[in-house]
Design an enzyme around this catalytic site. Structure first.
Site, PDB file in Angstrom:
ATOM      1  N   SER A  17      63.418  69.529  82.339  1.00 28.19           N
ATOM      2  CA  SER A  17      64.390  68.813  81.512  1.00 28.19           C
ATOM      3  C   SER A  17      63.663  67.840  80.600  1.00 28.19           C
ATOM      4  CB  SER A  17      65.372  68.040  82.393  1.00 28.19           C
ATOM      5  OG  SER A  17      66.067  67.100  81.586  1.00 28.19           O
ATOM      6  N   HIS A  42      65.020  73.005  79.707  1.00 31.26           N
ATOM      7  CA  HIS A  42      66.369  72.505  79.971  1.00 31.26           C
ATOM      8  C   HIS A  42      66.682  71.384  78.983  1.00 31.26           C
ATOM      9  CE1 HIS A  42      69.845  71.993  82.647  1.00 31.26           C
ATOM     10  NE2 HIS A  42      69.693  70.686  82.489  1.00 31.26           N
ATOM     11  N   ASP A  44      69.423  68.752  77.799  1.00 31.59           N
ATOM     12  CA  ASP A  44      70.609  68.026  78.261  1.00 31.59           C
ATOM     13  C   ASP A  44      71.319  67.337  77.106  1.00 31.59           C
ATOM     14  OD1 ASP A  44      70.643  68.287  81.176  1.00 31.59           O
ATOM     15  OD2 ASP A  44      68.720  67.236  81.105  1.00 31.59           O
ATOM     16  N   MET A  46      74.476  65.174  75.890  1.00 33.87           N
ATOM     17  CA  MET A  46      75.505  64.266  76.439  1.00 33.87           C
ATOM     18  C   MET A  46      76.235  63.568  75.298  1.00 33.87           C
ATOM     19  SD  MET A  46      73.188  62.403  79.300  1.00 33.87           S
ATOM     20  CE  MET A  46      72.124  63.326  80.406  1.00 33.87           C
ATOM     21  N   HIS A  75      72.322  72.504  78.488  1.00 38.32           N
ATOM     22  CA  HIS A  75      73.290  71.967  79.450  1.00 38.32           C
ATOM     23  C   HIS A  75      74.210  71.007  78.690  1.00 38.32           C
ATOM     24  CE1 HIS A  75      73.869  69.433  83.404  1.00 38.32           C
ATOM     25  NE2 HIS A  75      74.995  69.973  82.979  1.00 38.32           N
ATOM     26  N   MET A  77      76.876  68.496  78.525  1.00 41.71           N
ATOM     27  CA  MET A  77      77.684  67.520  79.287  1.00 41.71           C
ATOM     28  C   MET A  77      78.569  66.811  78.269  1.00 41.71           C
ATOM     29  SD  MET A  77      74.698  66.201  81.813  1.00 41.71           S
ATOM     30  CE  MET A  77      73.430  66.864  80.735  1.00 41.71           C
ATOM     31  N   MET A 146      75.114  70.443  90.275  1.00 40.55           N
ATOM     32  CA  MET A 146      74.541  69.112  90.039  1.00 40.55           C
ATOM     33  C   MET A 146      74.241  68.445  91.383  1.00 40.55           C
ATOM     34  SD  MET A 146      74.300  68.742  86.771  1.00 40.55           S
ATOM     35  CE  MET A 146      73.508  67.157  87.004  1.00 40.55           C
ATOM     36  N   ASP A 184      70.176  70.951  89.603  1.00 44.27           N
ATOM     37  CA  ASP A 184      69.790  69.956  88.594  1.00 44.27           C
ATOM     38  C   ASP A 184      70.050  68.551  89.124  1.00 44.27           C
ATOM     39  OD1 ASP A 184      69.310  68.525  86.272  1.00 44.27           O
ATOM     40  OD2 ASP A 184      70.960  69.423  85.125  1.00 44.27           O
TER      41      ASP A 184
HETATM   42  C1  DX5 Z   1      71.281  64.725  84.452  1.00 40.26           C
HETATM   43  C2  DX5 Z   1      70.675  65.890  83.730  1.00 40.26           C
HETATM   44  C3  DX5 Z   1      69.434  66.367  84.353  1.00 40.26           C
HETATM   45  C4  DX5 Z   1      68.307  65.362  84.389  1.00 40.26           C
HETATM   46  C5  DX5 Z   1      67.360  65.751  85.489  1.00 40.26           C
HETATM   47  O1  DX5 Z   1      72.550  64.480  83.984  1.00 40.26           O
HETATM   48  O2  DX5 Z   1      71.581  66.966  83.692  1.00 40.26           O
HETATM   49  O3  DX5 Z   1      69.004  67.595  83.779  1.00 40.26           O
HETATM   50  O4  DX5 Z   1      67.606  65.282  83.196  1.00 40.26           O
HETATM   51  O5  DX5 Z   1      66.379  64.775  85.598  1.00 40.26           O
HETATM   52  P1  DX5 Z   1      65.637  64.448  86.966  1.00 40.26           P
HETATM   53  O6  DX5 Z   1      64.909  65.708  87.369  1.00 40.26           O
HETATM   54  O7  DX5 Z   1      64.743  63.327  86.625  1.00 40.26           O
HETATM   55  O8  DX5 Z   1      66.699  64.100  87.972  1.00 40.26           O
HETATM   56 ZN    ZN Z   2      70.821  68.990  83.090  1.00 36.23          ZN
END
Ligand code: DX5
Ligand code: ZN
Length: 234
Positions: A17, A42, A44, A46, A75, A77, A146, A184
């Site tokens: 990620s 990955h 992310d 948001m 991903h 969110m 998650m 994740d």
């Molecule tokens: C959290 C994200 C993850 C995050 C994981 O909301 O979806 O992908 O970046 O990071 P670590 O591995 O540091 O928990």
């Molecule tokens: Zn993620």
């Protein structure tokens, strides 16, 4: 376009990620984890609505696309994944996962993602039961469990989510589906054996890869090494 369906469930796939990367060095650091054998990246996204944080969006992904051959595991969110999915596909996503907690109709959103040529994934927050995703498993290429509350990297792994991974494994095996199980949140050498033994085969890791004390290549390697715990039987 890269296709996650070419990989089997008996294979560990590592998806670093980039949220944990140094954004000033994003190109260099993503090159490094891919050179270390990470099959996926990955990404992310948001929106500050579905989760209490804002990360990055289309421009960052399209810049990375020009540079990287990795399979882009986006991903989302965000609210309104149905509206935004085509823009992320155009930016270079290969796979798009969205959340069942968003207000959009999951069936329509999955169909829309497939129409773009991407594979589709569905994710759920820790409080949502596995069964909420069961009606959609036939048309999904991946489910994303998650193991932290989504929104931030660097949080502690929630061991109480492991039973959910096992529930997906059982249901996918029972219905004989080819659907990857991704985990994740807080994944590291401390818990990778547990999640893999319970059925996860796609491993997202931000902190434990980009901030590994022995370097990113070692962070990727310890996750691949968990292949010995794979047991895709019931
Ligand atoms: C959290 C994200 C993850 C995050 C994981 O909301 O979806 O992908 O970046 O990071 P670590 O591995 O540091 O928990
Ligand atoms: Zn993620």
């Amino acid at each position: 376009m890269l296709d996650i369906r070419k990989f089997s469930r008996e294979q560990i796939l590592v998806s670093p990620s980039i949220l944990a990367a140094d954004f000033c060095e994003l190109g260099k650091e993503t090159d490094e984890v891919v050179a270390a054998g990470a099959e996926l990246l990955h990404l992310d996204v948001m929106d500050g609505k579905l989760v209490p944080n804002i990360s990055f969006g289309v421009p960052v992904i399209s810049s990375l696309r020009k540079r990287s051959q990795a399979l882009f595991d986006v991903h989302l969110m965000i609210e309104r994944p149905l509206f935004y999915a085509p823009a992320f596909a155009k930016a270079g996503a290969d796979h798009i996962t969205f959340h069942v907690e968003s207000a959009d109709d999951p069936d329509k959103t999955i169909d829309c993602i497939h129409e773009t040529g991407c594979t589709a994934g569905l994710s759920l927050k820790p409080a949502t039961p596995a069964e909420a995703l069961f009606p959609y498993l036939d048309k999904l290429e991946m489910v994303l469990v998650m193991t932290v509350e989504p929104g931030f990297g660097g949080q502690s792994f929630m061991a109480d989510q492991v039973a959910k991974i096992a529930a997906f494994r059982r249901e996918i095996a029972r219905r004989n589906l080819h659907c990857h199980i991704e985990v994740d949140g807080g994944i590291s050498e401390k818990n990778v054996d547990l999640v893999v033994a319970n059925g996860a085969n796609v491993l997202v890791a931000g902190t434990s890869v980009f901030r590994h004390r022995e370097g990113m290549a070692q962070g990727v390697k310890v996750l691949h090494d968990a292949a010995k715990f794979l047991d895709t039987a019931l």
